[in-house]
Design a protein around this motif. Sequence first.
Motif, mmCIF file in Angstrom:
data_model
loop_
_atom_site.group_PDB
_atom_site.id
_atom_site.type_symbol
_atom_site.label_atom_id
_atom_site.label_comp_id
_atom_site.label_asym_id
_atom_site.label_seq_id
_atom_site.Cartn_x
_atom_site.Cartn_y
_atom_site.Cartn_z
ATOM 1 N N THR A 31 -12.779 3.483 -5.019
ATOM 2 C CA THR A 31 -11.709 4.254 -4.382
ATOM 3 C C THR A 31 -11.766 4.115 -2.865
ATOM 4 O O THR A 31 -10.723 3.964 -2.205
ATOM 5 C CB THR A 31 -11.805 5.738 -4.773
ATOM 6 O OG1 THR A 31 -11.860 5.829 -6.200
ATOM 7 C CG2 THR A 31 -10.612 6.517 -4.284
ATOM 8 N N MET A 32 -12.955 4.132 -2.290
ATOM 9 C CA MET A 32 -13.065 3.975 -0.845
ATOM 10 C C MET A 32 -12.728 2.546 -0.418
ATOM 11 O O MET A 32 -12.208 2.330 0.683
ATOM 12 C CB MET A 32 -14.466 4.367 -0.372
ATOM 13 C CG MET A 32 -14.745 5.852 -0.536
ATOM 14 S SD MET A 32 -13.482 6.923 0.151
ATOM 15 C CE MET A 32 -13.893 6.818 1.858
ATOM 16 N N LEU A 37 -8.556 -0.964 2.182
ATOM 17 C CA LEU A 37 -7.454 -1.909 1.986
ATOM 18 C C LEU A 37 -6.134 -1.302 2.471
ATOM 19 O O LEU A 37 -5.314 -1.993 3.087
ATOM 20 C CB LEU A 37 -7.361 -2.309 0.517
ATOM 21 C CG LEU A 37 -6.307 -3.340 0.151
ATOM 22 C CD1 LEU A 37 -6.626 -4.677 0.806
ATOM 23 C CD2 LEU A 37 -6.224 -3.486 -1.353
ATOM 24 N N CYS A 38 -5.932 -0.007 2.213
ATOM 25 C CA CYS A 38 -4.716 0.671 2.695
ATOM 26 C C CYS A 38 -4.660 0.666 4.221
ATOM 27 O O CYS A 38 -3.600 0.437 4.807
ATOM 28 C CB CYS A 38 -4.648 2.107 2.169
ATOM 29 S SG CYS A 38 -4.176 2.242 0.450
ATOM 30 N N PHE A 55 0.990 3.283 2.623
ATOM 31 C CA PHE A 55 -0.390 2.877 2.902
ATOM 32 C C PHE A 55 -1.116 3.939 3.736
ATOM 33 O O PHE A 55 -2.294 4.227 3.503
ATOM 34 C CB PHE A 55 -0.419 1.533 3.637
ATOM 35 C CG PHE A 55 0.071 0.375 2.809
ATOM 36 C CD1 PHE A 55 -0.210 0.284 1.464
ATOM 37 C CD2 PHE A 55 0.817 -0.636 3.399
ATOM 38 C CE1 PHE A 55 0.246 -0.789 0.707
ATOM 39 C CE2 PHE A 55 1.277 -1.708 2.659
ATOM 40 C CZ PHE A 55 0.991 -1.779 1.306
ATOM 41 N N GLY A 56 -0.437 4.536 4.714
ATOM 42 C CA GLY A 56 -1.038 5.587 5.546
ATOM 43 C C GLY A 56 -1.398 6.815 4.736
ATOM 44 O O GLY A 56 -2.477 7.397 4.905
ATOM 45 N N ILE A 57 -0.486 7.237 3.861
ATOM 46 C CA ILE A 57 -0.769 8.402 3.007
ATOM 47 C C ILE A 57 -1.931 8.099 2.067
ATOM 48 O O ILE A 57 -2.807 8.941 1.849
ATOM 49 C CB ILE A 57 0.502 8.822 2.235
ATOM 50 C CG1 ILE A 57 1.526 9.390 3.213
ATOM 51 C CG2 ILE A 57 0.171 9.818 1.134
ATOM 52 C CD1 ILE A 57 2.883 9.638 2.598
ATOM 53 N N GLY A 58 -1.973 6.886 1.542
ATOM 54 C CA GLY A 58 -3.097 6.481 0.685
ATOM 55 C C GLY A 58 -4.411 6.515 1.443
ATOM 56 O O GLY A 58 -5.432 6.969 0.923
ATOM 57 N N VAL A 67 -13.889 11.827 -3.588
ATOM 58 C CA VAL A 67 -14.954 12.835 -3.678
ATOM 59 C C VAL A 67 -14.788 13.674 -4.942
ATOM 60 O O VAL A 67 -15.763 13.958 -5.649
ATOM 61 C CB VAL A 67 -14.963 13.724 -2.414
ATOM 62 C CG1 VAL A 67 -15.861 14.934 -2.609
ATOM 63 C CG2 VAL A 67 -15.403 12.917 -1.212
ATOM 64 N N VAL A 68 -13.573 14.065 -5.253
ATOM 65 C CA VAL A 68 -13.342 14.858 -6.466
ATOM 66 C C VAL A 68 -13.712 14.049 -7.702
ATOM 67 O O VAL A 68 -14.370 14.547 -8.621
ATOM 68 C CB VAL A 68 -11.874 15.346 -6.525
ATOM 69 C CG1 VAL A 68 -11.556 15.936 -7.886
ATOM 70 C CG2 VAL A 68 -11.626 16.368 -5.438
ATOM 71 N N MET A 69 -13.312 12.796 -7.750
ATOM 72 C CA MET A 69 -13.639 11.951 -8.905
ATOM 73 C C MET A 69 -15.147 11.712 -9.007
ATOM 74 O O MET A 69 -15.689 11.624 -10.104
ATOM 75 C CB MET A 69 -12.898 10.620 -8.819
ATOM 76 C CG MET A 69 -11.441 10.732 -9.181
ATOM 77 S SD MET A 69 -10.488 9.211 -9.015
ATOM 78 C CE MET A 69 -11.574 7.932 -9.500
ATOM 79 N N ALA A 70 -15.838 11.612 -7.869
ATOM 80 C CA ALA A 70 -17.287 11.372 -7.896
ATOM 81 C C ALA A 70 -18.048 12.610 -8.355
ATOM 82 O O ALA A 70 -19.139 12.488 -8.909
ATOM 83 C CB ALA A 70 -17.769 10.947 -6.517
#
Length: 121
Positions: A31-32, A37-38, A55-58, A67-70
Motif C-alpha cells: 500500500t505504501m 507511485l501516486c 493521484f493526490g487524494i490517493g 495503517v488500518v489494514m496492517a
Amino acid sequence: MKSSSRAPSATSLPRAPRDDAGARSRRYLITMGIRILCFVLMVVVTPYGWYTWVFGIGAVLLPYIAVVMANVSQNVRPPDAERPELAIPATPHDAPKPDSGILRVEETRVVTAADEPDERE
C-alpha cells in the motif's frame, strides 16, 4: 476433558502469529508503494487534469488505509462456544478392578458435632 468424537482439523487452526504479522507487513508495504507511485504520477503525468487530483487524494489517504489494514488481523473468526455440560459424564464410571493398578481416591464428608443442628433451639 472434551467428550467430542470429532478430532480438531489442522486446517481450522488460526494462522501462526509470525505468519500473520508477515502478511500484514507485506500489505502495508504494498500500500505504501502504491502511495509513492501516486506521488510520482501526480508530478510526472502532464498535462495536469482531474487524474492529478485522484493521484493526490490517493497519496494523502493511502497511509491511513495502510495503517488500518496492517492493524487488522486475519484471525477475527469468533471462537467456537464450548458446552461444559458435555464434558461432564452423565453416569459415574465403573470402579476399576483391584488388579488393574489404578488407585482410586474418593472423598467422604465427615460430620462433626459442630455441624449437627442444635436441638435446644
